[in-house]
Design a protein around this motif. Sequence first.
Motif, PDB file in Angstrom:
ATOM      1  N   ARG A 203       0.822  -1.198   0.000  1.00 36.57           N
ATOM      2  CA  ARG A 203       0.000   0.000   0.000  1.00 36.57           C
ATOM      3  C   ARG A 203       0.861   1.255   0.000  1.00 36.57           C
ATOM      4  N   GLY A 204       0.532   2.189  -0.884  1.00 33.55           N
ATOM      5  CA  GLY A 204       1.200   3.479  -0.862  1.00 33.55           C
ATOM      6  C   GLY A 204       2.510   3.528  -1.620  1.00 33.55           C
ATOM      7  N   SER A 205       2.959   2.387  -2.174  1.00 37.00           N
ATOM      8  CA  SER A 205       4.269   2.395  -2.829  1.00 37.00           C
ATOM      9  C   SER A 205       4.268   3.271  -4.085  1.00 37.00           C
ATOM     10  N   LEU A 206       3.179   3.221  -4.851  1.00 39.69           N
ATOM     11  CA  LEU A 206       3.129   4.070  -6.044  1.00 39.69           C
ATOM     12  C   LEU A 206       2.952   5.530  -5.650  1.00 39.69           C
ATOM     13  N   ALA A 207       2.120   5.785  -4.652  1.00 45.32           N
ATOM     14  CA  ALA A 207       1.918   7.166  -4.189  1.00 45.32           C
ATOM     15  C   ALA A 207       3.248   7.781  -3.774  1.00 45.32           C
ATOM     16  N   ALA A 208       4.097   7.006  -3.104  1.00 46.56           N
ATOM     17  CA  ALA A 208       5.401   7.515  -2.644  1.00 46.56           C
ATOM     18  C   ALA A 208       6.261   7.940  -3.837  1.00 46.56           C
ATOM     19  N   ILE A 209       6.241   7.126  -4.901  1.00 50.91           N
ATOM     20  CA  ILE A 209       7.017   7.460  -6.113  1.00 50.91           C
ATOM     21  C   ILE A 209       6.456   8.730  -6.760  1.00 50.91           C
ATOM     22  N   LEU A 210       5.138   8.798  -6.852  1.00 55.17           N
ATOM     23  CA  LEU A 210       4.541   9.960  -7.514  1.00 55.17           C
ATOM     24  C   LEU A 210       4.775  11.234  -6.702  1.00 55.17           C
ATOM     25  N   ASN A 211       4.858  11.082  -5.394  1.00 53.79           N
ATOM     26  CA  ASN A 211       5.201  12.249  -4.560  1.00 53.79           C
ATOM     27  C   ASN A 211       6.591  12.779  -4.909  1.00 53.79           C
ATOM     28  N   VAL A 212       7.534  11.854  -5.107  1.00 59.13           N
ATOM     29  CA  VAL A 212       8.889  12.268  -5.489  1.00 59.13           C
ATOM     30  C   VAL A 212       8.858  12.989  -6.830  1.00 59.13           C
ATOM     31  N   LEU A 213       8.144  12.396  -7.796  1.00 60.20           N
ATOM     32  CA  LEU A 213       8.062  13.015  -9.123  1.00 60.20           C
ATOM     33  C   LEU A 213       7.482  14.424  -9.008  1.00 60.20           C
ATOM     34  N   SER A 214       6.457  14.549  -8.185  1.00 64.21           N
ATOM     35  CA  SER A 214       5.812  15.841  -8.014  1.00 64.21           C
ATOM     36  C   SER A 214       6.743  16.840  -7.321  1.00 64.21           C
ATOM     37  N   ASP A 215       7.436  16.388  -6.270  1.00 65.00           N
ATOM     38  CA  ASP A 215       8.383  17.264  -5.559  1.00 65.00           C
ATOM     39  C   ASP A 215       9.485  17.751  -6.500  1.00 65.00           C
ATOM     40  N   CYS A 216       9.843  16.891  -7.461  1.00 63.36           N
ATOM     41  CA  CYS A 216      10.911  17.268  -8.392  1.00 63.36           C
ATOM     42  C   CYS A 216      10.359  17.971  -9.639  1.00 63.36           C
ATOM     43  N   LYS A 217       9.106  18.390  -9.555  1.00 67.09           N
ATOM     44  CA  LYS A 217       8.464  19.182 -10.632  1.00 67.09           C
ATOM     45  C   LYS A 217       8.316  18.425 -11.954  1.00 67.09           C
ATOM     46  N   MET A 218       8.159  17.114 -11.850  1.00 71.04           N
ATOM     47  CA  MET A 218       7.871  16.329 -13.049  1.00 71.04           C
ATOM     48  C   MET A 218       6.352  16.338 -13.274  1.00 71.04           C
ATOM     49  N   ASN A 219       5.934  16.525 -14.527  1.00 75.68           N
ATOM     50  CA  ASN A 219       4.510  16.445 -14.865  1.00 75.68           C
ATOM     51  C   ASN A 219       4.214  15.096 -15.497  1.00 75.68           C
ATOM     52  N   LEU A 220       3.268  14.391 -14.940  1.00 77.59           N
ATOM     53  CA  LEU A 220       2.935  13.064 -15.431  1.00 77.59           C
ATOM     54  C   LEU A 220       2.050  13.175 -16.682  1.00 77.59           C
ATOM     55  N   THR A 221       2.438  12.558 -17.787  1.00 74.60           N
ATOM     56  CA  THR A 221       1.552  12.584 -18.963  1.00 74.60           C
ATOM     57  C   THR A 221       0.981  11.207 -19.288  1.00 74.60           C
ATOM     58  N   LYS A 222       1.521  10.191 -18.660  1.00 76.11           N
ATOM     59  CA  LYS A 222       0.981   8.850 -18.884  1.00 76.11           C
ATOM     60  C   LYS A 222       1.390   7.950 -17.728  1.00 76.11           C
ATOM     61  N   ILE A 223       0.464   7.103 -17.310  1.00 72.25           N
ATOM     62  CA  ILE A 223       0.826   6.089 -16.331  1.00 72.25           C
ATOM     63  C   ILE A 223       0.050   4.834 -16.650  1.00 72.25           C
ATOM     64  N   GLN A 224       0.711   3.730 -16.561  1.00 73.35           N
ATOM     65  CA  GLN A 224       0.068   2.468 -16.858  1.00 73.35           C
ATOM     66  C   GLN A 224       0.678   1.346 -16.040  1.00 73.35           C
ATOM     67  N   SER A 225      -0.180   0.594 -15.391  1.00 71.39           N
ATOM     68  CA  SER A 225       0.327  -0.542 -14.618  1.00 71.39           C
ATOM     69  C   SER A 225       0.154  -1.808 -15.431  1.00 71.39           C
ATOM     70  N   LEU A 226       1.051  -2.754 -15.236  1.00 73.95           N
ATOM     71  CA  LEU A 226       0.941  -4.066 -15.875  1.00 73.95           C
ATOM     72  C   LEU A 226       1.341  -5.100 -14.847  1.00 73.95           C
ATOM     73  N   PRO A 227       0.505  -6.101 -14.617  1.00 75.32           N
ATOM     74  CA  PRO A 227       0.929  -7.146 -13.686  1.00 75.32           C
ATOM     75  C   PRO A 227       2.162  -7.855 -14.257  1.00 75.32           C
ATOM     76  N   VAL A 228       3.137  -8.154 -13.421  1.00 68.31           N
ATOM     77  CA  VAL A 228       4.322  -8.884 -13.886  1.00 68.31           C
ATOM     78  C   VAL A 228       3.934 -10.353 -14.020  1.00 68.31           C
ATOM     79  N   ILE A 229       4.123 -10.885 -15.231  1.00 64.07           N
ATOM     80  CA  ILE A 229       3.687 -12.249 -15.517  1.00 64.07           C
ATOM     81  C   ILE A 229       4.374 -13.247 -14.579  1.00 64.07           C
ATOM     82  N   GLU A 230       3.613 -14.116 -14.035  1.00 60.98           N
ATOM     83  CA  GLU A 230       4.089 -15.144 -13.110  1.00 60.98           C
ATOM     84  C   GLU A 230       4.640 -14.620 -11.795  1.00 60.98           C
ATOM     85  N   MET A 231       4.418 -13.350 -11.488  1.00 61.09           N
ATOM     86  CA  MET A 231       4.788 -12.850 -10.165  1.00 61.09           C
ATOM     87  C   MET A 231       3.587 -12.141  -9.555  1.00 61.09           C
ATOM     88  N   PRO A 232       2.710 -12.912  -8.916  1.00 58.99           N
ATOM     89  CA  PRO A 232       1.495 -12.312  -8.375  1.00 58.99           C
ATOM     90  C   PRO A 232       1.830 -11.155  -7.440  1.00 58.99           C
TER      91      PRO A 232
END
Lengths: 274, 274
Positions: A203-232
Amino acid sequence: MNKTIAIQGAEGSNHHKVARDFYGNDIQLKECMSFDVLVDSLLDKTANLGVMAIENTIAGSIIPNYALIDNNNLHVVGEEYLNIHHHLMCLENQTIEDIKEVWSHPMALLQCKEFFKKHPHIKLVEDVDTAEVAKRISKENLKGIAAIAPKIAAEIFDLSIIEDEIQTIKDNSTRFVIVQTNEPAINEEVNKASLKFQLNHKRGSLAAILNVLSDCKMNLTKIQSLPVIEMPWKYSFFVDVTFEEYKEYEKAKAIIEIMAEEFKILGTYKNGRK
Amino acid sequence: MNKTIAIQGAEGSNHHKVARDFYGNDIQLKECMSFDVLVDSLLDKTANLGVMAIENTIAGSIIPNYALIDNNNLHVVGEEYLNIHHHLMCLENQTIEDIKEVWSHPMALLQCKEFFKKHPHIKLVEDVDTAEVAKRISKENLKGIAAIAPKIAAEIFDLSIIEDEIQTIKDNSTRFVIVQTNEPAINEEVNKASLKFQLNHKRGSLAAILNVLSDCKMNLTKIQSLPVIEMPWKYSFFVDVTFEEYKEYEKAKAIIEIMAEEFKILGTYKNGRK
């Protein structure tokens, strides 16, 4: 020496248009009948650069092409957004009643199905490519045959467009990327980056990354998650960011490198959105 | 009264399998030849529920189906993950050498192209559906013709599978959702939700939302951004979360409703991942 640009499909295709938009007319074109062949031609150095469709507004991301870039460690060095139009073209001085057959790629035939329902006298014949048929019609002077291809094909092969925009879904913007095997030198125009990383389903692992991106003034234009095959419960994320200061981008990069697993820069390049 | 379930495609298709897994054999099936027709049958009340593929591991999200759910205010009430297998099936006591033609949907033919390259004596003929051909072979006792369909079709129509898994890409897991027009009653088994919201391209706006989700103990299982057509710099986000406490979910919902534009619950349902 001229650059050799590998494109998916043939001369006169949308991939060709992107190659020309980026590198002009003075290029060697390497026509590849699949994205795998395109990547092979970069790996075996028969081409310097490749043009690859990566996402579109109808189908979303072309996941297998993300995998090709990622698994072969290619670098994205540019991008272009293009509106895709299918035009029906043939030799001059013919009308739609003169057309007996249309030869095209099954996918193009599928996308124009509704149009051909209104013209049942035309036989649909599957072929390997869209633009290559345009070339064949021109070279072999084939009357009564039409191709489905972009405007650039009509221009190159001197065909006349008898019907505009015959695709069923009109709004199809496609994003293409330019890829190469070598890591490019840092370039002043760079203001966009494509990143990939893995996170555990914590929980919160992606939010933590996006907080860093935001703090560093990065603007997100695309985000997409993909389950890693065979690693639930493990997910890959593909994220695009735009930025104004390269230094800020380097800062974000350094922090995420520590926070996420399998962190990788797929490329840094100039934003292609107008 | 039996439930009427609208499926994309015909009896014996993967959509039918999902309908059966959810609601058993005692259902009325409404076969729809497109996802648009499926949605229409829900809106005009000729069906109670619909089964709709929504994403797969080959192509990613089926963006047009997200749009159908969103624009028609359908509610997702269930989900199932299915591994897609294409099997070649025909009447009994025939070998692959006896097969003269395969009739199937262009997309299925495309996905099995490599297999048929090894059997050039078989003519590929486009048809409207995959499973419907299996039915026709069975009913009309068509010798020498084969269909490409899932196992359930062989079982229902009493055909024999002469080749397993003929698709080129073997790993194709597809996620299906169950949709309906009415908002469902809250159900104790619910532990997953599909959310949609819009954000301006303001730095940190997505991170802020994800922080709320994380604080409320929501686990993110999918996130996808889509540019809003004709609104530059505005993005839609489709997010799936799983949770243990419905109360926490309600809390997250109440906060995001205030923070994001166009916030919408596409559905709450039981997590289909094993």
